[in-house]
Design an enzyme around this catalytic site. Structure first.
Site, PDB file in Angstrom:
ATOM      1  N   TYR A 116      37.376  37.174  48.844  1.00  0.00           N
ATOM      2  CA  TYR A 116      38.446  37.964  48.236  1.00  0.00           C
ATOM      3  C   TYR A 116      38.123  39.457  48.253  1.00  0.00           C
ATOM      4  O   TYR A 116      37.031  39.883  47.881  1.00  0.00           O
ATOM      5  CB  TYR A 116      38.657  37.495  46.797  1.00  0.00           C
ATOM      6  CG  TYR A 116      39.951  37.911  46.169  1.00  0.00           C
ATOM      7  CD1 TYR A 116      41.146  37.306  46.538  1.00  0.00           C
ATOM      8  CD2 TYR A 116      39.991  38.877  45.163  1.00  0.00           C
ATOM      9  CE1 TYR A 116      42.338  37.661  45.932  1.00  0.00           C
ATOM     10  CE2 TYR A 116      41.180  39.235  44.548  1.00  0.00           C
ATOM     11  CZ  TYR A 116      42.354  38.620  44.947  1.00  0.00           C
ATOM     12  OH  TYR A 116      43.546  38.978  44.345  1.00  0.00           O
ATOM     13  N   SER A 133      34.111  31.261  48.941  1.00  0.00           N
ATOM     14  CA  SER A 133      35.089  31.715  47.963  1.00  0.00           C
ATOM     15  C   SER A 133      36.500  31.666  48.573  1.00  0.00           C
ATOM     16  O   SER A 133      36.948  30.597  48.965  1.00  0.00           O
ATOM     17  CB  SER A 133      34.714  33.109  47.456  1.00  0.00           C
ATOM     18  OG  SER A 133      35.450  33.425  46.297  1.00  0.00           O
ATOM     19  N   GLN A 134      37.196  32.794  48.686  1.00  0.00           N
ATOM     20  CA  GLN A 134      38.493  32.772  49.362  1.00  0.00           C
ATOM     21  C   GLN A 134      38.344  32.240  50.785  1.00  0.00           C
ATOM     22  O   GLN A 134      39.190  31.482  51.270  1.00  0.00           O
ATOM     23  CB  GLN A 134      39.088  34.175  49.403  1.00  0.00           C
ATOM     24  CG  GLN A 134      40.399  34.266  50.187  1.00  0.00           C
ATOM     25  CD  GLN A 134      40.899  35.692  50.267  1.00  0.00           C
ATOM     26  OE1 GLN A 134      41.754  36.094  49.492  1.00  0.00           O
ATOM     27  NE2 GLN A 134      40.362  36.471  51.200  1.00  0.00           N
ATOM     28  N   ASP A 143      28.624  29.200  38.113  1.00  0.00           N
ATOM     29  CA  ASP A 143      29.647  30.010  38.758  1.00  0.00           C
ATOM     30  C   ASP A 143      30.893  30.084  37.877  1.00  0.00           C
ATOM     31  O   ASP A 143      31.611  29.099  37.712  1.00  0.00           O
ATOM     32  CB  ASP A 143      29.989  29.385  40.116  1.00  0.00           C
ATOM     33  CG  ASP A 143      30.933  30.233  40.953  1.00  0.00           C
ATOM     34  OD1 ASP A 143      31.483  31.228  40.431  1.00  0.00           O
ATOM     35  OD2 ASP A 143      31.124  29.899  42.139  1.00  0.00           O
ATOM     36  N   HIS A 148      28.106  32.591  41.766  1.00  0.00           N
ATOM     37  CA  HIS A 148      29.076  32.539  42.853  1.00  0.00           C
ATOM     38  C   HIS A 148      28.442  32.727  44.226  1.00  0.00           C
ATOM     39  O   HIS A 148      29.081  32.475  45.236  1.00  0.00           O
ATOM     40  CB  HIS A 148      30.165  33.586  42.613  1.00  0.00           C
ATOM     41  CG  HIS A 148      31.404  33.374  43.426  1.00  0.00           C
ATOM     42  ND1 HIS A 148      32.072  32.166  43.470  1.00  0.00           N
ATOM     43  CD2 HIS A 148      32.105  34.224  44.240  1.00  0.00           C
ATOM     44  CE1 HIS A 148      33.124  32.281  44.263  1.00  0.00           C
ATOM     45  NE2 HIS A 148      33.158  33.505  44.753  1.00  0.00           N
TER      46      HIS A 148
END
Length: 324
Positions: free
Chosen positions: A91, A186-187, A272, A301
């Site tokens: 992101y 993540s994204q 996370d 994360h």
């Protein structure tokens, strides 16, 4: 601290999915519309000063025929088709610079890095505009951009770009079209999960600490961004809660996971707060294909970081031996 369920509960966590009746029709229609535009993939070799790799500045037509940027990086000695990792970005990140992406070329693979439209912070700059503004109210960020209608939503465009990136990578003569792995964190992990459900014939998916999975629960148990963008939006748009989540259900990773038959390696950090562990395990436990997950109890994360990369490299060696 551990911010979610104990690990033994996470391993068995299989929440009900909120699946729109038109989920498959929506995505079939979306990709059919995208493919009405010529892929028009252009690869321009550039001098980066990196003598052990060859780098191509890439442009291809993504959602709506919009130009999307990328990098294709291959070992300088490459003479024939190579297996290729199609890499998606976290992101607010962009494609950055070629020297950010040398792991896979160092392992003898090609890497195709897709820029994320409308994103790119100072640490990882991007080069791709998002010419679609979305409709309706929003808060800063991408998570609420167009969130009142699945057809307008930002992630419809990003995930479609992700599918077209695989098609662009497969079009290059130095890429073995049958040996494609999709990857991201993540994204980027959420994008890899969506793309690996939408594109047949992929060899593997590396899905690290995926975002956009089990979104309803994420909004209930974390105040961290980016999920907090949804919370801030719904603080003032109280009357739109059902409409917003009806849109998000078309993009939730648990619904892609239930359709996914691409072999996959996941990762999760038990501390996370950005993609809480239960949201990752919800997708993992619903995942229909061959799968494994690396659990990192003391990580946030970043997940397994370089240790996760080592696990991915081990799988890549196995895939190369199988292909040979």
């Amino acid at each position: 601290m551990f911010i979610d369920m104990p690990l033994d509960q996470l391993r068995g966590y299989l929440p009900p999915r909120h699946e729109p009746a038109d989920f498959d029709a929506f995505w079939n229609r979306t990709l059919e519309e995208a493919r009405k535009h010529d892929l028009d993939a252009v690869f321009t070799e550039v001098d980066t000063g990196l003598s052990l790799v060859r780098t191509y500045d890439v442009t291809f037509a993504g959602f709506g025929g919009h130009p999307v940027k990328g990098w294709l990086i291959v070992p300088a000695s490459a003479t024939g088709p190579l297996p290729c990792v199609v890499q998606y970005i976290g992101y607010n990140g962009g494609r950055g610079t070629p020297h950010d992406w040398l792991l896979w070329p160092a392992a003898g693979w090609a890497v195709f890095v897709m820029d994320s439209r409308g994103q790119g912070g100072s640490r990882m700059p991007g080069d791709t505009a998002d010419p679609v503004g979305g409709t309706g109210p929003m808060v800063p960020g991408r998570l609420t951009l167009g969130v009142l209608d699945p057809g307008d939503y930002y992630y419809r465009r990003l995930y479609t770009d992700g599918v077209r990136a695989v098609e662009a990578a497969r079009s290059h003569p130095l890429v073995d079209a049958a040996e494609i792995v999709v990857a991201g964190g993540s994204q980027g992990g959420g994008t890899a999960m969506a793309v690996s459900a939408l594109v047949p014939g992929l060899r593997h998916a590396f899905i690290d600490v995926p975002f956009m999975t089990h979104i309803r629960r994420a909004c209930e148990i974390t105040d961290a961004d980016p999920y907090a963008e949804l919370s801030r939006f719904l603080q003032t748009q109280r009357h739109l809660v059902d409409q917003v989540f009806a849109t998000l259900d078309h993009f939730d990773g648990v619904n892609f996971a239930a359709r996914n038959t691409t072999p996959a390696l996941f990762s999760v950090g038990l501390r996370d707060a950005i993609t809480p562990p239960s949201t990752v395990f919800a997708a993992y436990n619903h995942y229909a294909g061959e799968k494994d997950i690396k659990v990192w109890p003391f990580n946030e994360h970043e997940g397994g970081a370089s240790a996760q990369a080592a696990a991915q490299l081990a799988i890549a060696r196995t895939l190369r031996r199988a292909a040979d």
